[in-house]
Design a protein around this motif. Sequence first.
Motif, PDB file in Angstrom:
ATOM      1  N   ASP A  53       0.843  -1.204   0.000  1.00 44.45           N
ATOM      2  CA  ASP A  53       0.000   0.000   0.000  1.00 44.45           C
ATOM      3  C   ASP A  53       0.876   1.252   0.000  1.00 44.45           C
ATOM      4  OD1 ASP A  53      -2.176   1.661   0.109  1.00 44.45           O
ATOM      5  OD2 ASP A  53      -2.391   1.512   2.283  1.00 44.45           O
ATOM      6  N   GLY A  54       0.871   1.973  -1.144  1.00 43.02           N
ATOM      7  CA  GLY A  54       1.651   3.205  -1.263  1.00 43.02           C
ATOM      8  C   GLY A  54       3.131   2.992  -1.488  1.00 43.02           C
ATOM      9  N   LEU A  55       3.547   1.746  -1.704  1.00 40.89           N
ATOM     10  CA  LEU A  55       4.973   1.449  -1.835  1.00 40.89           C
ATOM     11  C   LEU A  55       5.613   2.140  -3.034  1.00 40.89           C
ATOM     12  CD1 LEU A  55       7.434  -0.193  -0.849  1.00 40.89           C
ATOM     13  CD2 LEU A  55       6.602  -2.101  -2.268  1.00 40.89           C
ATOM     14  N   PHE A  56       4.864   2.252  -4.145  1.00 39.56           N
ATOM     15  CA  PHE A  56       5.440   2.818  -5.368  1.00 39.56           C
ATOM     16  C   PHE A  56       4.778   4.141  -5.768  1.00 39.56           C
ATOM     17  CE2 PHE A  56       5.525  -1.862  -5.677  1.00 39.56           C
ATOM     18  CZ  PHE A  56       6.902  -2.069  -5.697  1.00 39.56           C
ATOM     19  N   ASP A  57       4.033   4.748  -4.855  1.00 35.11           N
ATOM     20  CA  ASP A  57       3.275   5.955  -5.211  1.00 35.11           C
ATOM     21  C   ASP A  57       4.155   7.086  -5.721  1.00 35.11           C
ATOM     22  OD1 ASP A  57       1.005   4.647  -4.560  1.00 35.11           O
ATOM     23  OD2 ASP A  57       0.490   5.854  -2.797  1.00 35.11           O
ATOM     24  N   ASP A  58       5.314   7.315  -5.084  1.00 33.98           N
ATOM     25  CA  ASP A  58       6.181   8.410  -5.523  1.00 33.98           C
ATOM     26  C   ASP A  58       6.757   8.149  -6.910  1.00 33.98           C
ATOM     27  OD1 ASP A  58       7.600   6.275  -4.343  1.00 33.98           O
ATOM     28  OD2 ASP A  58       9.390   7.544  -4.165  1.00 33.98           O
ATOM     29  N   LEU A  59       7.020   6.868  -7.233  1.00 36.47           N
ATOM     30  CA  LEU A  59       7.524   6.529  -8.567  1.00 36.47           C
ATOM     31  C   LEU A  59       6.436   6.711  -9.619  1.00 36.47           C
ATOM     32  CD1 LEU A  59       9.580   3.281  -7.798  1.00 36.47           C
ATOM     33  CD2 LEU A  59      10.367   5.650  -7.856  1.00 36.47           C
ATOM     34  N   PHE A  60       5.222   6.319  -9.286  1.00 35.54           N
ATOM     35  CA  PHE A  60       4.114   6.507 -10.218  1.00 35.54           C
ATOM     36  C   PHE A  60       3.860   7.991 -10.471  1.00 35.54           C
ATOM     37  CE2 PHE A  60       2.261   2.251  -8.630  1.00 35.54           C
ATOM     38  CZ  PHE A  60       2.989   1.559  -9.589  1.00 35.54           C
ATOM     39  N   GLU A  61       3.991   8.799  -9.432  1.00 40.43           N
ATOM     40  CA  GLU A  61       3.772  10.240  -9.585  1.00 40.43           C
ATOM     41  C   GLU A  61       4.825  10.859 -10.505  1.00 40.43           C
ATOM     42  OE1 GLU A  61       3.339  14.262  -6.807  1.00 40.43           O
ATOM     43  OE2 GLU A  61       3.485  12.264  -5.882  1.00 40.43           O
ATOM     44  N   ARG A  62       6.024  10.306 -10.458  1.00 40.38           N
ATOM     45  CA  ARG A  62       7.125  10.855 -11.242  1.00 40.38           C
ATOM     46  C   ARG A  62       7.121  10.379 -12.698  1.00 40.38           C
ATOM     47  NH1 ARG A  62      12.767   9.224  -9.185  1.00 40.38           N
ATOM     48  NH2 ARG A  62      11.487   9.094  -7.283  1.00 40.38           N
ATOM     49  N   LEU A  81       5.199 -14.662  -1.759  1.00 40.66           N
ATOM     50  CA  LEU A  81       5.334 -13.535  -2.679  1.00 40.66           C
ATOM     51  C   LEU A  81       3.957 -12.984  -3.032  1.00 40.66           C
ATOM     52  CD1 LEU A  81       7.966 -15.017  -5.194  1.00 40.66           C
ATOM     53  CD2 LEU A  81       8.436 -13.468  -3.277  1.00 40.66           C
ATOM     54  N   TYR A  82       3.937 -11.703  -3.379  1.00 44.94           N
ATOM     55  CA  TYR A  82       2.726 -11.056  -3.884  1.00 44.94           C
ATOM     56  C   TYR A  82       2.973 -10.610  -5.322  1.00 44.94           C
ATOM     57  CZ  TYR A  82       0.590 -10.630   0.774  1.00 44.94           C
ATOM     58  OH  TYR A  82       0.016 -10.894   1.997  1.00 44.94           O
ATOM     59  N   ASP A  83       1.991 -10.845  -6.191  1.00 48.36           N
ATOM     60  CA  ASP A  83       2.007 -10.312  -7.549  1.00 48.36           C
ATOM     61  C   ASP A  83       1.032  -9.139  -7.614  1.00 48.36           C
ATOM     62  OD1 ASP A  83       3.888 -11.964  -8.640  1.00 48.36           O
ATOM     63  OD2 ASP A  83       2.458 -13.444  -9.391  1.00 48.36           O
ATOM     64  N   LEU A  84       1.557  -7.954  -7.884  1.00 51.13           N
ATOM     65  CA  LEU A  84       0.720  -6.750  -7.989  1.00 51.13           C
ATOM     66  C   LEU A  84       0.542  -6.395  -9.455  1.00 51.13           C
ATOM     67  CD1 LEU A  84       2.534  -4.595  -5.258  1.00 51.13           C
ATOM     68  CD2 LEU A  84       0.724  -6.301  -4.927  1.00 51.13           C
ATOM     69  N   SER A  85      -0.691  -6.239  -9.883  1.00 50.29           N
ATOM     70  CA  SER A  85      -0.979  -5.881 -11.269  1.00 50.29           C
ATOM     71  C   SER A  85      -1.542  -4.466 -11.324  1.00 50.29           C
ATOM     72  CB  SER A  85      -1.966  -6.869 -11.895  1.00 50.29           C
ATOM     73  OG  SER A  85      -1.419  -8.165 -11.951  1.00 50.29           O
ATOM     74  N   TYR A  86      -0.827  -3.578 -12.009  1.00 46.23           N
ATOM     75  CA  TYR A  86      -1.238  -2.180 -12.145  1.00 46.23           C
ATOM     76  C   TYR A  86      -1.564  -1.877 -13.607  1.00 46.23           C
ATOM     77  CZ  TYR A  86       0.977  -1.297  -7.549  1.00 46.23           C
ATOM     78  OH  TYR A  86       1.332  -1.311  -6.221  1.00 46.23           O
ATOM     79  N   ARG A  87      -2.526  -1.021 -13.807  1.00 48.05           N
ATOM     80  CA  ARG A  87      -2.766  -0.418 -15.128  1.00 48.05           C
ATOM     81  C   ARG A  87      -2.266   1.013 -15.053  1.00 48.05           C
ATOM     82  NH1 ARG A  87      -6.046  -1.600 -19.511  1.00 48.05           N
ATOM     83  NH2 ARG A  87      -6.908  -3.363 -18.339  1.00 48.05           N
ATOM     84  N   ILE A  88      -1.218   1.298 -15.822  1.00 49.53           N
ATOM     85  CA  ILE A  88      -0.575   2.613 -15.740  1.00 49.53           C
ATOM     86  C   ILE A  88      -0.620   3.317 -17.090  1.00 49.53           C
ATOM     87  CG2 ILE A  88       0.975   1.844 -13.889  1.00 49.53           C
ATOM     88  CD1 ILE A  88       3.216   1.694 -15.965  1.00 49.53           C
ATOM     89  N   ALA A 110      -2.055   5.597 -12.311  1.00 47.76           N
ATOM     90  CA  ALA A 110      -1.714   4.221 -11.955  1.00 47.76           C
ATOM     91  C   ALA A 110      -2.816   3.664 -11.063  1.00 47.76           C
ATOM     92  CB  ALA A 110      -0.363   4.168 -11.252  1.00 47.76           C
ATOM     93  N   VAL A 111      -3.345   2.506 -11.445  1.00 44.72           N
ATOM     94  CA  VAL A 111      -4.431   1.879 -10.695  1.00 44.72           C
ATOM     95  C   VAL A 111      -4.040   0.438 -10.389  1.00 44.72           C
ATOM     96  CG1 VAL A 111      -6.849   1.198 -10.710  1.00 44.72           C
ATOM     97  CG2 VAL A 111      -6.154   3.331 -11.823  1.00 44.72           C
ATOM     98  N   LEU A 112      -4.101   0.082  -9.116  1.00 45.80           N
ATOM     99  CA  LEU A 112      -3.838  -1.288  -8.704  1.00 45.80           C
ATOM    100  C   LEU A 112      -5.093  -2.117  -8.996  1.00 45.80           C
ATOM    101  CD1 LEU A 112      -2.073  -3.426  -7.306  1.00 45.80           C
ATOM    102  CD2 LEU A 112      -3.000  -2.644  -5.114  1.00 45.80           C
ATOM    103  N   GLU A 113      -4.989  -3.060  -9.937  1.00 43.18           N
ATOM    104  CA  GLU A 113      -6.157  -3.822 -10.360  1.00 43.18           C
ATOM    105  C   GLU A 113      -6.269  -5.191  -9.715  1.00 43.18           C
ATOM    106  OE1 GLU A 113      -6.511  -3.984 -14.612  1.00 43.18           O
ATOM    107  OE2 GLU A 113      -7.467  -2.012 -14.577  1.00 43.18           O
ATOM    108  N   ASP A 166      14.362   0.401 -12.969  1.00 40.08           N
ATOM    109  CA  ASP A 166      15.480   0.232 -12.026  1.00 40.08           C
ATOM    110  C   ASP A 166      15.074   0.618 -10.603  1.00 40.08           C
ATOM    111  OD1 ASP A 166      17.147  -0.685 -13.985  1.00 40.08           O
ATOM    112  OD2 ASP A 166      18.082   1.258 -14.396  1.00 40.08           O
ATOM    113  N   GLU A 167      14.299   1.682 -10.476  1.00 37.63           N
ATOM    114  CA  GLU A 167      13.891   2.108  -9.134  1.00 37.63           C
ATOM    115  C   GLU A 167      12.891   1.129  -8.518  1.00 37.63           C
ATOM    116  OE1 GLU A 167      13.313   6.214  -8.126  1.00 37.63           O
ATOM    117  OE2 GLU A 167      13.920   6.838 -10.147  1.00 37.63           O
TER     118      GLU A 167
END
Length: 220
Positions: A151-160, A178-185, A165-168, A198-199
């Motif tokens: 939750d919010g782990l990659f928010d700053d990267l998505f903003e940049r 492990l967790y697999d997170l699927s985003y539509r960006i 970006a939507v977590l689907e 890389d980040e």
Amino acid sequence: MLNSIIQNEMTVRAFFICTAVSLVLGVATALLGKFGSKSSQSFAITIAMLPVAVQMVIMMVNGNIGVGVAVAGAFGLVRFRSAPGTAREIGVIFLAMTLGLATGMGYVVVAAVFFVIVAAFMILLTVLKFGETNQSERMLKITIPENLDYDGLFDDLFERYTKSAVLERVKTTNMGTLYDLSYRITLKGNIVPKGFIDEIRCRNGNLNIVCGRTDHKEAL
């Protein structure tokens, strides 16, 4: 002009006319299916043969539409037992089956006119890029260890790097470790920046990252 060339009984002349029209329309349908999209040679050959195969089925059941469609439908769906088809490919298969049904009943002129209308319509939609997805839209799949709070782990990267970006979907894998997170960006450009990947790698422990176009997941 639009009447069936098969009257009370099948003649040799009518059979060869229907077969010739089926073969020509089959090849034309295969070429239409390849227009504006990528398909395999085996798929093109199958589509070219499908109208004449359906035509023969209809003729052999003496015009019984119910039996003919059931058998021809089973033939048409054999492909999807081994390889998933895109929505476009399914549409082309149904078009080929429809043409074979028409020629099998002797309506060769109707089949030809119908093909011209549908082909013109499909070409127009393809040229106009009807329904095409945003070229900067991607599906991003990130694998993270279970001890990370996503939750919010990659928010700053998505903003940049992205416009949105939507977590689907969230899915556990590897026995829940492990967790697999699927985003539509939607990217700010049309190319996935190397710095973005890389980040993400630095934060997910260098686990799997997959980023691809949404149209690669096209389905009916």
